[in-house]
Design a protein around this motif. Structure first.
Motif, PDB file in Angstrom:
ATOM      1  N   THR A   1       0.698  -1.589  -0.252  1.00 46.69           N
ATOM      2  CA  THR A   1      -0.569   0.117  -0.145  1.00 46.69           C
ATOM      3  C   THR A   1       1.014   1.081  -0.192  1.00 46.69           C
ATOM      4  O   THR A   1       1.591   1.409   0.449  1.00 46.69           O
ATOM      5  CB  THR A   1      -0.675  -0.266   0.906  1.00 46.69           C
ATOM      6  OG1 THR A   1      -1.746  -0.574   1.200  1.00 46.69           O
ATOM      7  CG2 THR A   1      -2.092   1.558   1.074  1.00 46.69           C
ATOM      8  N   ILE A   2       1.127   2.088  -0.883  1.00 49.08           N
ATOM      9  CA  ILE A   2       1.563   3.412  -0.971  1.00 49.08           C
ATOM     10  C   ILE A   2       0.505   4.658  -0.357  1.00 49.08           C
ATOM     11  O   ILE A   2      -0.345   4.594  -1.550  1.00 49.08           O
ATOM     12  CB  ILE A   2       1.818   3.136  -2.762  1.00 49.08           C
ATOM     13  CG1 ILE A   2       2.625   2.033  -2.715  1.00 49.08           C
ATOM     14  CG2 ILE A   2       2.698   4.837  -2.601  1.00 49.08           C
ATOM     15  CD1 ILE A   2       3.160   1.909  -4.798  1.00 49.08           C
ATOM     16  N   ASP A   3       1.499   5.433   0.153  1.00 44.07           N
ATOM     17  CA  ASP A   3      -0.033   6.570   1.105  1.00 44.07           C
ATOM     18  C   ASP A   3       1.247   7.888   0.716  1.00 44.07           C
ATOM     19  O   ASP A   3       1.793   8.394   1.916  1.00 44.07           O
ATOM     20  CB  ASP A   3      -0.089   6.502   1.963  1.00 44.07           C
ATOM     21  CG  ASP A   3      -0.985   7.505   2.651  1.00 44.07           C
ATOM     22  OD1 ASP A   3      -1.404   8.429   1.978  1.00 44.07           O
ATOM     23  OD2 ASP A   3      -1.077   7.229   4.265  1.00 44.07           O
ATOM     24  N   ILE A   4       1.745   7.896  -0.544  1.00 47.12           N
ATOM     25  CA  ILE A   4       2.391   9.093  -1.280  1.00 47.12           C
ATOM     26  C   ILE A   4       2.411   9.584  -2.047  1.00 47.12           C
ATOM     27  O   ILE A   4       1.882   8.839  -3.205  1.00 47.12           O
ATOM     28  CB  ILE A   4       3.865   8.075  -1.319  1.00 47.12           C
ATOM     29  CG1 ILE A   4       4.423   7.860   0.073  1.00 47.12           C
ATOM     30  CG2 ILE A   4       4.600   9.685  -1.789  1.00 47.12           C
ATOM     31  CD1 ILE A   4       5.948   6.961   0.142  1.00 47.12           C
TER      32      ILE A   4
ATOM     33  N   LYS B   1       2.742  -0.969   4.410  1.00 44.33           N
ATOM     34  CA  LYS B   1       2.629   0.092   3.787  1.00 44.33           C
ATOM     35  C   LYS B   1       3.522   1.076   3.780  1.00 44.33           C
ATOM     36  O   LYS B   1       4.193   1.310   4.221  1.00 44.33           O
ATOM     37  CB  LYS B   1       1.656   0.170   5.308  1.00 44.33           C
ATOM     38  CG  LYS B   1       0.761   1.569   4.528  1.00 44.33           C
ATOM     39  CD  LYS B   1       0.016   2.693   5.852  1.00 44.33           C
ATOM     40  CE  LYS B   1      -0.214   3.822   5.472  1.00 44.33           C
ATOM     41  NZ  LYS B   1      -1.172   4.170   6.763  1.00 44.33           N
TER      42      LYS B   1
ATOM     43  N   SER C   1       4.809   4.929   3.410  1.00 41.54           N
ATOM     44  CA  SER C   1       3.904   6.431   3.653  1.00 41.54           C
ATOM     45  C   SER C   1       4.898   7.280   3.986  1.00 41.54           C
ATOM     46  O   SER C   1       6.188   6.423   4.700  1.00 41.54           O
ATOM     47  CB  SER C   1       2.948   6.412   4.774  1.00 41.54           C
ATOM     48  OG  SER C   1       3.599   6.088   5.962  1.00 41.54           O
ATOM     49  N   ILE C   2       4.666   8.236   4.290  1.00 38.24           N
ATOM     50  CA  ILE C   2       5.752   9.622   4.239  1.00 38.24           C
ATOM     51  C   ILE C   2       5.151  10.300   6.110  1.00 38.24           C
ATOM     52  O   ILE C   2       4.004  10.724   5.697  1.00 38.24           O
ATOM     53  CB  ILE C   2       5.749  10.780   3.405  1.00 38.24           C
ATOM     54  CG1 ILE C   2       6.948  10.163   1.843  1.00 38.24           C
ATOM     55  CG2 ILE C   2       6.752  11.816   3.860  1.00 38.24           C
ATOM     56  CD1 ILE C   2       6.719  10.736   1.245  1.00 38.24           C
ATOM     57  N   ILE C   3       6.068  10.185   6.906  1.00 38.78           N
ATOM     58  CA  ILE C   3       5.498  10.725   8.588  1.00 38.78           C
ATOM     59  C   ILE C   3       6.630  12.041   8.405  1.00 38.78           C
ATOM     60  O   ILE C   3       7.126  11.209   8.948  1.00 38.78           O
ATOM     61  CB  ILE C   3       5.368   9.637   8.988  1.00 38.78           C
ATOM     62  CG1 ILE C   3       4.649   8.602   8.713  1.00 38.78           C
ATOM     63  CG2 ILE C   3       5.234  10.098  10.677  1.00 38.78           C
ATOM     64  CD1 ILE C   3       4.096   7.265   9.800  1.00 38.78           C
TER      65      ILE C   3
ATOM     66  N   CYS D   1       8.715   5.334   5.348  1.00 40.21           N
ATOM     67  CA  CYS D   1       7.978   4.753   6.498  1.00 40.21           C
ATOM     68  C   CYS D   1       7.503   3.736   5.897  1.00 40.21           C
ATOM     69  O   CYS D   1       6.758   3.882   4.755  1.00 40.21           O
ATOM     70  CB  CYS D   1       7.213   5.425   7.346  1.00 40.21           C
ATOM     71  SG  CYS D   1       7.539   7.003   8.667  1.00 40.21           S
TER      72      CYS D   1
ATOM     73  N   ASP E   1       5.801   0.393   6.918  1.00 45.05           N
ATOM     74  CA  ASP E   1       5.080  -0.599   8.056  1.00 45.05           C
ATOM     75  C   ASP E   1       4.840  -1.460   7.604  1.00 45.05           C
ATOM     76  O   ASP E   1       3.546  -2.251   6.816  1.00 45.05           O
ATOM     77  CB  ASP E   1       3.944   0.455   8.629  1.00 45.05           C
ATOM     78  CG  ASP E   1       3.989   1.986   9.007  1.00 45.05           C
ATOM     79  OD1 ASP E   1       5.336   1.834   9.634  1.00 45.05           O
ATOM     80  OD2 ASP E   1       3.128   2.335   9.431  1.00 45.05           O
TER      81      ASP E   1
ATOM     82  N   ARG F   1       8.090  -0.440  12.436  1.00 42.13           N
ATOM     83  CA  ARG F   1       7.957   0.681  11.435  1.00 42.13           C
ATOM     84  C   ARG F   1       9.521   0.897  11.282  1.00 42.13           C
ATOM     85  O   ARG F   1      10.627   1.478  11.926  1.00 42.13           O
ATOM     86  CB  ARG F   1       7.461   1.976  11.806  1.00 42.13           C
ATOM     87  CG  ARG F   1       7.334   3.236  11.262  1.00 42.13           C
ATOM     88  CD  ARG F   1       6.277   4.686  11.620  1.00 42.13           C
ATOM     89  NE  ARG F   1       5.638   3.669  10.849  1.00 42.13           N
ATOM     90  CZ  ARG F   1       4.285   5.121  12.348  1.00 42.13           C
ATOM     91  NH1 ARG F   1       4.365   5.329  12.613  1.00 42.13           N
ATOM     92  NH2 ARG F   1       3.086   4.479  11.077  1.00 42.13           N
TER      93      ARG F   1
END
Length: 424
Positions: free
Chosen positions: A317-320, A354, A356-358, A363, A365, A420
């Motif tokens: 899953t890519i949240d970017i 997953k 993502s950028i935090i 990151c 996960d 993470r």
């Protein structure tokens, strides 16, 4: 501060030296001026004696002027001029004392001596370039000019002070000039550290800095020679290993049973993977020049990593968004992300990662139990959590090495059943 520590230290020493010398000369100037004033003020005794005799004997004004003229003293007679001098002159020194006058008197009993005590004040004044003595008494006052005495002159002290300051300043300028090769040497060392392996430290000087530079040049040549030998050795040995692995893979197909073919194919496949990882390690550790780093969109790098990992895209899953960009080596950074995807899928019970950028940090996960050792344990080569997994324990070691090339570090945190890993 640390970057120019030597220069700042030299300038601080210069400032302290100049302030110290200035303070010493200032104190010497005040002491010398005080001694000069004390010395010339001693003349007031002569003036006082002449003026006292004038009062006691009641001599004429002409006689007083004649007695003063012997010592080159002149009475200021112009009342207007005298007033201006008393108003505008600078007081150098003043002294109060009691003067005792003796007079012979006659009465019914005969002659007797009468003592009269009078207050007397003597002031030494400077008006322009002239020294005056002003005597005040209850019965009169007089302003006397000293034709010989001149005001205190500080030219000799100022000349000495400026000469010493000039010598100190020239000395420090010469010191800074001698430090310039050190600044150039520091810049060359920085360039060498950034990957310019052909930069030369050699110099023709004979001072200590030149000796250090020439020693660095000798060390640079030895390091370059060792690096070239190491690179040649690794490339040759990997080339020699690939040939028997390829032959063994072909020969495996000639085995009689499928079980034997599968076993030997797995062995040679693992050996080929190991050689490829060694080649990647050699590439990472030999990266010195970052001139080939280019700017890429992060989403494109992640897509390339997924393709390289050959995993189902539903497992990631890519949240970017499409806007984040990085200046990196595409091949190396893609490999680092690919290894993180492999690890997340391999050690997660749901085989899902997953990305993502935090807080501006990349990151990864994945669900699972917290790693049982500190992160440092896993970034050592040939270290793995589960020996039964099909891995040589080089994944996180490669990731950490690639991130160091890109001035980043690998971090880990665990929260609510989620591991993470962070590219920080």
């Amino acid at each position: 501060m640390r970057k120019h520590a030597v220069l700042i230290t030299v300038l601080f020493a210069l400032a302290v030296t100049l302030v110290s010398v200035s303070a010493v000369f200032w104190e010497f100037y005040k002491l010398n001026k005080h001694q000069y004033i004390e010395h010339i003020f001693s003349k007031h005794e002569t003036i006082t004696q002449i003026y006292r005799e004038h009062l006691q004997k009641k001599t004429s004004q002409i006689m007083l002027e004649a007695n003063l003229a012997v010592y080159k003293f002149v009475i200021e007679k112009d009342e207007h001029e005298q007033k201006i001098i008393l108003e505008k002159a600078k007081l150098l020194k003043q002294r109060n004392f009691k003067r005792v006058d003796e007079s012979i008197m006659l009465n019914n009993q005969g002659l007797y001596t009468q003592k009269i005590v009078r207050d007397l004040r003597i002031s030494m004044l400077r008006f322009g370039k002239v020294i005056y003595f002003y005597i005040e008494s209850p019965i009169g006052s007089v302003l006397i000019q000293d034709e010989e005495l001149k005001p205190y002159k500080y030219y000799s002290i100022a000349y000495s002070y400026l000469t010493i300051i000039l010598i100190i300043s020239i000395s420090f300028v010469l010191i800074l000039q001698r430090l310039r090769p050190l600044i150039r040497l520091r810049r060359k060392i920085a360039l060498y550290g950034d990957g310019d392996m052909n930069i030369s430290f050699k110099t023709s000087g004979r001072d200590e800095i030149a000796l250090v530079s020439n020693e660095l040049e000798s060390t640079r040549e030895k390091i370059n020679s060792l690096l070239d030998s190491r690179t040649l050795f690794l490339r040759n040995i990997m080339h020699e290993l690939k040939t028997p692995i390829a032959k063994g893979t072909i020969a495996t197909q000639m085995l009689k049973t499928q079980k034997q073919r599968d076993r030997f194919s797995s062995i040679f496949g693992r050996l080929e993977t190991l050689v490829e990882e060694f080649a990647l390690i050699e590439e990472v550790t030999s990266v010195h020049d970052k001139s080939d780093f280019k700017e890429y969109r992060l989403i494109d790098i992640i897509d390339g990593a997924i393709d390289m990992a050959m995993v189902d895209r539903s497992s990631v899953t890519i949240d970017i968004g499409a806007s984040p960009k990085l200046t990196v080596s595409y091949r190396l950074y893609t490999t680092a992300i690919k290894n993180m995807i492999d690890n997340g899928i391999k050690y997660s019970p749901d085989a899902h990662v997953k990305i993502s950028i935090i807080n501006n940090e990349l990151c990864f996960d994945s669900k699972g139990e917290c790693i049982s050792h500190p992160l440092q344990y896993y970034i050592e080569p040939f270290t793995k959590e589960n020996p039964s997994k099909n891995s040589f324990g080089l994944g996180l070691y490669l990731v950490d090495s690639i991130l160091k090339v890109h001035d980043q570090v690998l971090a880990h945190e665990y929260d609510n059943g989620v591991n993470r890993f962070i590219f920080a």
